[in-house]
Structure formats: structure tokens, C-alpha cells
Design a protein around this motif. Structure first.
Motif, mmCIF file in Angstrom:
data_model
loop_
_atom_site.group_PDB
_atom_site.id
_atom_site.type_symbol
_atom_site.label_atom_id
_atom_site.label_comp_id
_atom_site.label_asym_id
_atom_site.label_seq_id
_atom_site.Cartn_x
_atom_site.Cartn_y
_atom_site.Cartn_z
ATOM 1 N N TYR A 170 0.931 -1.161 -0.075
ATOM 2 C CA TYR A 170 0.005 0.057 -0.029
ATOM 3 C C TYR A 170 0.853 1.173 0.084
ATOM 4 O O TYR A 170 1.889 1.279 0.564
ATOM 5 N N ASP A 171 0.356 2.440 -0.780
ATOM 6 C CA ASP A 171 1.008 3.524 -0.406
ATOM 7 C C ASP A 171 0.260 4.025 0.884
ATOM 8 O O ASP A 171 -0.605 3.489 1.233
ATOM 9 N N ILE A 172 0.656 5.150 1.626
ATOM 10 C CA ILE A 172 -0.089 5.494 3.027
ATOM 11 C C ILE A 172 -1.305 5.894 2.878
ATOM 12 O O ILE A 172 -2.175 5.387 3.645
ATOM 13 N N PRO A 173 -1.880 6.626 1.804
ATOM 14 C CA PRO A 173 -3.342 6.927 1.874
ATOM 15 C C PRO A 173 -4.102 5.700 1.563
ATOM 16 O O PRO A 173 -5.215 5.565 2.398
ATOM 17 N N SER A 174 -3.420 4.899 0.819
ATOM 18 C CA SER A 174 -4.413 3.464 0.783
ATOM 19 C C SER A 174 -4.528 2.655 1.892
ATOM 20 O O SER A 174 -5.453 1.990 2.442
ATOM 21 N N PHE A 175 -3.266 2.570 2.614
ATOM 22 C CA PHE A 175 -3.005 1.866 3.676
ATOM 23 C C PHE A 175 -3.987 2.316 5.011
ATOM 24 O O PHE A 175 -4.854 1.697 5.370
ATOM 25 N N PHE A 176 -4.209 3.805 5.040
ATOM 26 C CA PHE A 176 -5.165 4.318 5.992
ATOM 27 C C PHE A 176 -6.531 4.181 5.504
ATOM 28 O O PHE A 176 -7.478 4.407 6.330
ATOM 29 N N ASN A 177 -6.709 4.103 4.340
ATOM 30 C CA ASN A 177 -8.047 3.995 3.745
ATOM 31 C C ASN A 177 -8.797 2.483 4.137
ATOM 32 O O ASN A 177 -9.714 2.381 4.634
#
Length: 138
Positions: free
Chosen positions: A75-82
């Protein structure tokens, strides 16, 4: 039957949608998924994997099954937290030793962490995983 690993990359696009792609493939069938959330993109990605399996079975009689597929997501960071939306970003920033406002910017995709900060975030994620794995309930 031997497990087949598919490495999938999850990213948030400039259009605020999430995409999943992979360099792995079956024959001429590549995989991809899109969605307004990571969960929706994963569902679409899995559908493309299933379609590729069906196509491969039809064209070359290859023996693939969704049951012997393991998808490894990066994941990139935005995807991880989504996807892991139950993680409180402010508390995570404190846990990881990252500035809270910068972590929010990373989460939203407004800015991106450098190599050292990315390593810090990754170590915190791994540490949380280790702590959760070691935990038991009474």
C-alpha cells in the motif's frame, strides 16, 4: 496444489480513487482493480484475477484455482489508512514518532514522506502487528 503468489500494488490516484495493479499475470491476462475505496478496488482486483483464471483454463487448460492464489498487497500511505480505517491517525503518528499534521498530510496524499519517515511508519506498522499477534484475551 502449489500456492501462486500475486504481488499487488495499491495506490490512491490524483482523481481520489484507488487502483490496484500487478506485474504478475497468467498467460496474456493481467490483473487490475479500481474503486472509490481500497475495499472496492480489492473486490474489482479479485474479480479480474478470477476472470484471468477462467480465461487461462479455457485457453490452455492450466490448472489455477482462486483457492491456491495468495495476493500480497503493498500500500501507499493513503491506501493503507483507507483500508485500515479503524486506525486513529493522530494516535498512530504519536506511536510512530511522526509529526501529527504531517501524518495527516501523508494520509490524504497531499504530501509524501521521505525514506526515513517511511521506514519509521513501516516499523510502527510491523510493531503493531507483532504486538497484536502476541496478545491474548481472557
Amino acid at each position: 496444489m502449489k500456492k501462486r503468489k500475486i504481488k499487488a500494488i495499491v495506490e490512491k490516484g490524483k482523481d481520489e480513487r484507488f487502483s490496484i495493479y500487478s506485474k504478475d499475470h497468467f498467460g496474456n491476462s493481467y490483473f487490475g482493480g479500481f474503486g472509490a475505496s481500497v475495499a472496492a478496488a480489492k473486490e474489482d482486483f479479485l474479480k479480474s484475477v478470477k476472470e484471468a483464471i477462467e480465461e487461462e483454463q479455457t485457453e490452455s487448460n492450466a490448472v489455477y484455482s482462486i483457492d491456491n492464489i495468495v495476493i500480497e498487497y503493498s500500500y501507499d500511505i493513503p491506501s493503507f489508512f483507507n483500508f485500515f480505517d479503524f486506525i486513529n491517525v493522530s494516535r498512530f503518528a504519536e506511536y510512530a514518532g511522526v509529526n501529527e499534521s504531517k501524518m495527516r498530510a501523508y494520509k490524504s496524499g497531499v504530501s509524501f514522506p521521505g525514506e526515513k519517515t517511511t521506514a519509521k511508519i513501516f516499523r510502527a506498522i510491523r510493531k503493531i502487528g507483532t504486538e497484536l499477534t502476541a496478545a491474548t484475551l481472557l
